[in-house]
Write an enzyme that holds these catalytic residues in place. Structure first.
Site, mmCIF file in Angstrom:
data_model
loop_
_atom_site.group_PDB
_atom_site.id
_atom_site.type_symbol
_atom_site.label_atom_id
_atom_site.label_comp_id
_atom_site.label_asym_id
_atom_site.label_seq_id
_atom_site.Cartn_x
_atom_site.Cartn_y
_atom_site.Cartn_z
ATOM 1 N N GLY A 200 -7.008 0.878 3.018
ATOM 2 C CA GLY A 200 -5.861 0.059 2.646
ATOM 3 C C GLY A 200 -4.647 0.539 3.396
ATOM 4 N N GLY B 160 -4.036 4.485 2.440
ATOM 5 C CA GLY B 160 -5.062 5.499 2.482
ATOM 6 C C GLY B 160 -6.436 4.870 2.448
ATOM 7 N N ASP C 42 1.601 -7.454 -0.823
ATOM 8 C CA ASP C 42 0.493 -7.470 0.138
ATOM 9 C C ASP C 42 -0.711 -8.199 -0.444
ATOM 10 O OD1 ASP C 42 -0.771 -7.006 2.496
ATOM 11 O OD2 ASP C 42 -1.134 -4.878 2.167
#
Ligand SMILES: *[C@@H]1O[C@H](CO)[C@@H](O)[C@H](O)[C@H]1NC(C)=O
Ligand SMILES: *[C@@H]1O[C@H](CO)[C@@H](O)[C@H](O)[C@H]1NC(C)=O
Ligand SMILES: *[C@@H]1O[C@H](CO)[C@@H](O)[C@H](O)[C@H]1NC(C)=O
Ligand SMILES: *[C@@H]1O[C@H](CO)[C@@H](O)[C@H](O)[C@H]1NC(C)=O
Ligand SMILES: *[C@@H]1O[C@H](CO)[C@@H](O)[C@H](O)[C@H]1NC(C)=O
Ligand SMILES: *[C@@H]1O[C@H](CO)[C@@H](O)[C@H](O)[C@H]1NC(C)=O
Ligand SMILES: *[C@@H]1O[C@H](CO)[C@@H](O)[C@H](O)[C@H]1NC(C)=O
Ligand SMILES: *[C@@H]1O[C@H](CO)[C@@H](O)[C@H](O)[C@H]1NC(C)=O
Length: 812
Positions: free
Chosen positions: A517, A520, A632
């Site tokens: 992602g 991380g 997002d």
């Protein structure tokens, strides 16, 4: 007005135009010296000397005045830098009227001309009557022009005719048929050296409208396809056209591609960078960062010789280039600066010719490879013969033998070896046999080392035993204390506190990656009780333990059936991880666009997923104590549990990284298709930005295809399109929105559904999607309204086509 006043005004105007005015101009009277700069009239571009990195070399260049990260779009003296700025001068030559840069060139003691506009070489320009009165003007589109003639209006020379590695809107690439000059992009040599590098972007020298990316001036590794009248055939999609109108024109004087911005406030550029890819970026004022838009070629490994000689390219590793066993990077420093072009070299030479016996060399088997270019065919019948053909020539470095009996060898070296992956189902995978000296293959010195090794191991074991007992005791007591501290802080939330070591063990040392992602990488793990979890290893988080725990415990309180539940975390120094519930059915993008074999999602399933996501977002926006904007929303961030119930992942990360949206955005690579216009225009971001992204996602759920298909055509068009016509390379929502407004919803639905949809539901979903992607925030519904609309509780009016997309809708 009295005469005196008129004269005074005239004098004032004159004085003004001679001194204080024209901050955008260089003339004989007003040369540019040292670290001085010239700024375009509206303050968009700046011309002056710059020094990349810590190179100590100075170049004349143009960069954006309003972009704090210095971004150079043009360099004059690419290959002849100055060694100091102090003595440098950019002036109009009194002799021939050329614009010239004079200064100390490296390794010389006296000033010399480092660069000149050289316009006298161009046959199209007639000499000016008074060359000394020429002036150079920095324009607001990024063009530096040299003007002359009687009224200083004739363009004698312009930087747009001589681009370096960047193409900005209004500039062009192509050919000047009068002078025979080409406008091409050439990459920098490395991050600190603008000298011409290995990669060029040029129009077909044979006269067609196609553009090529070339390696070393000759080897084409990507082609744009010809101009169709509205787009280049192979360009990813008309996403391009959301920002600017690109056109290719061919006249008797020139042929060129150029573009006009729809909104001059947009800052965007295309650069041919060190990786050999052309990349389009947009400046996002809200986050003060460059947002990646698209790249060609899309896959880095498709760039010719990206990893140099003997290098192995892999799509899945970072960095993409690796050296095979028995090899090491030929230029360690460049390799570190992401310049892999020098490739790899042998750690030990082949023995061939040395000991005289060719058998001292052996072969390392490299399976699942895309073979290097330019093999030499050898006509033999068996693999053994192929192998000995290679062994018998000291220049032979590798061979491959294919099932149909053809033998290929590579002498002197090879380029473009690529690691493929078995699960990609790629039939072009083959095995390469790489020649290595025996020592590299089996480790000849192993025997003599064995005794020392055994002794060493015994000693080390003894020492380790003692040390680990001590360490364990210290750690245990410390951990106990730490855990009780944390427990106090986390009262009220049911979060588990883990030790990072436990999580390392649970994920088998991070061996099974589930996804990456923005913040991380996520790994699969199994906890002691046998519970499957997803462990997110956070990266780049510079936050104190205490603040981190506070933020995490707030996240732990957020519970909704359509949100991925946070179960626990670990935090020790820089190491921080989050533990989430594990989602058996993976992410929505894999489910929706994934490879064959999987069942195609039915209309019923899709409806459930739509409403679920909408409910999850509505809860984030309005149900929590504080409104959480996801920022997002995209299929990659929607996970599906065993019952296909959608759960939103990665929410609350903006807060976790310190309430800093810019950090969120800069990590959102390549997801611009879901970004609301306000991200680009720099307006404040509200929950309506999520609504926009949700609308884009809805279109993908309905159509079963990616809105912005990076590839050629789309996976969804697999033959069974049922005769429906779809534009192969347009930004899908453009076309979809126009169909929706025309009342033709069936055209938008996934052809794989074969019409098996509920018409009323399809119409509702299409209309909602169209409302969500309206330009104006105020015109978009709130998520709670979206839920009601999708559930059929309220009626949905016919939406207008969003304005940003409107002028494009007529194209198809
Ligand atoms: C420009 O150079 C002059 C003298 O070399 C120096 O005093 C001045 O601070 C410099 N200005 C900037 C903005 O670096
Ligand atoms: C200008 O012309 C001279 C002589 O032909 C050449 O050596 C020099 O490289 C040219 N400079 C530029 C910037 O084109
Ligand atoms: C946008 O910029 C271009 C180039 O500078 C200019 O020609 C054009 O008139 C500008 N358009 C508007 C609407 O300002
Ligand atoms: C251009 O024309 C030459 C000569 O006809 C030919 O050899 C070459 O392959 C052509 N190049 C391209 C890119 O089509
Ligand atoms: C690039 O091309 C030139 C000739 O055009 C050749 O001499 C040179 O060896 C090539 N470079 C590489 C790295 O192959
Ligand atoms: C793009 O520019 C061309 C040429 O200037 C013009 O004909 C065309 O209508 C423009 N397209 C759009 C969508 O603005
Ligand atoms: C070995 O390879 C070199 C380089 O390709 C070639 O010139 C030579 O003829 C080869 N020798 C034999 C014996 O095949
Ligand atoms: C297989 O790999 C080759 C070379 O990388 C590529 O051109 C081709 O598209 C791939 N095919 C599939 C099905 O991935």
């Amino acid at each position: 007005m009295s005469l005196a006043a008129a004269v005074a005004t005239a004098l004032a105007v004159l004085a003004y135009s001679c001194t204080a005015a024209d901050p955008d101009t260089v003339s004989a009277r007003r040369p540019l010296r040292g670290n001085g700069t010239v700024v375009s009239a509206q303050g968009k571009f700046e011309l002056g000397l710059f020094s990349p990195g810590a190179s100590g070399r100075f170049y004349l260049g143009i960069w954006y005045k309003n972009v704090p990260v210095q971004t150079v779009i043009w360099v004059a003296n690419r290959a002849s830098p100055l060694s100091s700025a102090a003595s440098a001068e950019l002036r109009v030559s009194p002799d021939d009227g050329n614009l010239e840069l004079v200064g100390l060139i490296q390794n010389s003691a006296s000033p010399a001309v480092a660069w000149s506009s050289n316009m006298s070489l161009s046959p199209s320009t007639s000499p000016s009557p008074s060359p000394g009165s020429n002036i150079a003007v920095m324009r607001d589109d990024g063009n530096l022009v040299l003007l002359g003639g009687d009224d200083s209006s004739t363009v004698l020379w312009q930087s747009f005719d001589h681009p370096t590695d960047t193409l900005v809107p209004y500039a062009w690439l192509g050919e000047n048929k009068v002078t025979g000059e080409y406008q091409t992009l050439t990459s920098w040599r490395d991050a600190e050296d603008p000298a011409p590098g290995m990669f060029t972007d040029t129009v077909d020298r044979n006269g067609s409208s196609e553009f090529f990316l070339l390696w070393n001036g000759s080897r084409a590794y990507w082609r744009s396809g010809v101009w169709t009248g509205s787009v280049f055939a192979n360009l990813p999609e008309a996403v391009n056209n959301v920002l600017f109108n690109q056109t290719y024109v061919d006249t008797p004087a020139y042929r060129r591609v150029t573009s006009v911005l729809y909104d001059n406030a947009t800052i965007t550029r295309m650069v041919l960078d060190l990786t050999g890819q052309t990349k389009q970026y947009i400046w996002v004022p809200g986050s003060q960062s460059w947002q990646f838009f698209w790249a060609a070629p899309t896959v880095q490994c498709d760039v010719y010789s990206l990893c140099g000689a003997f290098g192995v390219c892999s799509r899945r590793s970072q960095p993409p280039c690796q050296c095979p066993r028995g090899f090491a990077p030929a230029a360690e420093r460049d390799w570190g600066l992401s310049d892999w072009s020098a490739g790899c070299q042998r750690s030990a030479p082949l023995l061939c010719g040395g000991n005289g016996r060719p058998t001292d060399d052996g072969f390392l088997e490299l399976p699942d490879m895309k073979l290097p270019d330019d093999p030499l065919a050898v006509s033999v019948r068996t693999r053994a013969e192929c192998e000995s053909a290679c062994l018998n020539n000291c220049s032979c470095q590798a061979y491959a033998f294919s099932g149909d009996g053809s033998c290929a060898v590579w002498n002197d070296g090879f380029r473009n070896l690529e690691q493929l992956y078995a699960d990609a189902g790629n039939s072009s995978a083959a095995t390469l046999y790489l020649r290595l000296p025996e020592s590299e293959l089996h480790g000849a010195k192993r025997k003599s080392r064995r005794l020392w090794l055994v002794l060493g191991i015994i000693l080390a074991c003894l020492a380790a035993l003692g040390a680990s007992a001590l360490v364990a005791w210290v750690l245990l007591s410390r951990r106990k204390r730490r855990r009780s501290e944390m427990a106090d802080q986390l009262k009220g939330s049911s979060l588990q506190v883990y030790s990072c070591g436990d999580l390392r063990a649970a994920t088998k040392n991070f061996s099974e990656m589930l996804g990456g992602g923005g913040f991380g990488t996520v790994y699969r793990g199994v906890l002691n009780g046998g519970t499957e979890v997803a462990v997110k290893k956070l990266e780049g988080l510079r936050q104190g333990d205490k603040q981190f725990r506070t933020e995490v415990s707030t996240l732990g309180l957020i519970k909704h059936v359509n949100l991925v539940q946070l179960l626990g975390f670990c935090s020790s120094g820089d190491e921080k991880m989050l533990v989430y519930e594990y989602m058996r059915n993976g992410s929505l993008d894999a489910y929706l666009f994934g490879g064959s074999g999987r069942q195609r999602p039915s209309w019923r399933d899709r409806c459930g997923i739509m409403v679920g996501i909408a409910r999850g977002l509505a809860y984030l926006h309005e149900g929590c104590r504080e409104c959480i904007i996801h920022c997002d929303v995209k299929p990659e961030n929607i996970l599906l549990d065993g019952d296909l119930c959608p759960k939103i992942a990665d929410f609350g990360m903006a807060k976790l990284v310190g309430r800093d949206f810019s950090r969120v955005l800069t990590t959102m690579r390549g997801t611009i298709g879901y970004l609301a216009p306000e991200w680009i225009s720099g307006l404040p971001i509200s929950a309506k930005a999520d609504v926009y992204s949700f609308g884009m996602l809805l279109f993908e759920l309905i159509s079963g295809r990616r809105n912005a298909d990076a590839g050629h055509g789309s996976d969804a068009d697999e033959g069974d399109a049922g005769g429906q016509q779809r534009p192969p390379s347009t930004f899908f929502p453009v076309w979809a929105a126009s169909r929706v407004v025309a009342g033709d919803m069936a055209a938008v639905a996934d052809p794989r559904l074969r019409g098996d949809v509920v018409e009323g539901e399809l119409e509702r979903a299409c209309r909602v999607a169209c409302w969500c992607i309206q330009d104006q925030e105020a015109h978009r519904p709130a998520m709670a309204q979206v839920v009601q609309a999708l559930e059929g509780v309220v009626d949905v009016q016919m939406p207008p086509v969003p304005r940003v997309l409107q002028h494009l809708a007529t194209m198809t």
